[in-house]
Design an enzyme around this catalytic site. Sequence first.
Site, PDB file in Angstrom:
ATOM      1  CE  LYS A  48      -3.763  -2.486   2.192  1.00 48.47           C
ATOM      2  NZ  LYS A  48      -4.433  -2.906   3.417  1.00 48.47           N
ATOM      3  CD  GLN A  92      -3.407  -4.103   6.673  1.00 53.93           C
ATOM      4  OE1 GLN A  92      -3.364  -3.059   6.052  1.00 53.93           O
ATOM      5  NE2 GLN A  92      -3.771  -5.241   6.091  1.00 53.93           N
ATOM      6  CG  ASP A 117      -9.962  -0.671   4.618  1.00 57.42           C
ATOM      7  OD1 ASP A 117      -9.631  -0.940   3.439  1.00 57.42           O
ATOM      8  OD2 ASP A 117      -9.276  -0.976   5.603  1.00 57.42           O
TER       9      ASP A 117
END
Length: 284
Positions: A48, A92, A117
């Site tokens: 990322k 995460q 997200d």
Amino acid sequence: MPPRLLSGKDLSEKILASLKPKVKKLDPRLVIVQVGDEPASTTYIRKKKEACESIGMRCDLMKLKASTSFKVLIKTIRALNDDADVTGYIIQLPLPGALHENEPQLFREIDPYKDVDGFTAYNLGKMFISSEFEHLPPATPAGIIELLSDAGIKIEGKCAVVVGQSNIVGKPIATMLLNRNATVIQCHKFTENLAQYTKQADILIVAVGKPNLITSEMVKKGVVVIDVGINTVKGKIVGDVDYDEVSKFAGAITPVPGGVGPLTVACLLRNCVRAKERQIDRKS
Ligand code: NAD
């Protein structure tokens, strides 16, 4: 004839390139919160960060100890919500220990404007309205839709079978397929006789985390196979589909690695740019 290979690599580069001018203009900033040191998470975070660097997007990693309490993580989330210089942030996953059980409570604290997200109830719920309301969709399902659309694979009227019902992949991809007028069958670990359903699929999406779950006897000829699974077998990354055998019947198939994975990263960054645009317009 060998199946058409649905590579996510080239398409993800195309998406990233298309974001570059917007990143230059809007200067969004992504923050990644990592709790603990899970090696797979560290690899995903590196990818990322590299993607952000490749398009000049600011990206910061906030590392917290594996022993971080629920209370401290909530405080961290609230601080990120309040920080005007944070466009979007992600927690995460998977979270370690007891935090894992509290994911829904943690997600509830995320500002939907900054939820790149697409895990908050607000952004997930909006998807139920129609495809026009998929403003910040979860990145993996968004990547799958991009892959199908870029390959010119028709969704409308097709039988799409989704194996897996997680909140981050299985359920949202089923919703997105339904929004595009597929006939959707959702399977999961309690589904009896899985093959009975997978054999009907024109488009088969597998997001489980079990190598070789889908074998050649479970698919019909010409099926489009999207393998989301990421598993390590004898040090090699493989998906959920018996690639060599299923390829003999499939019309198109994603490789693992190099299929859905790179698109997940590209769609996350696209969400960050979209979040910035919507924050400027104050559109939720
Ligand atoms: P999850 O563990 O949250 O959900 C797994 C799902 O599989 C559950 O809904 C469960 O009901 C179902 N399942 C389990 N055993 C089954 C069986 N025998 N038959 C049918 N269904 C069964 O997983 P997730 O977060 O959705 O991830 C699934 C897989 O996709 C994992 O391998 C993960 O690493 C991978 N993944 C890949 C990407 C990517 O970018 N490529 C992104 C997210 C997840």
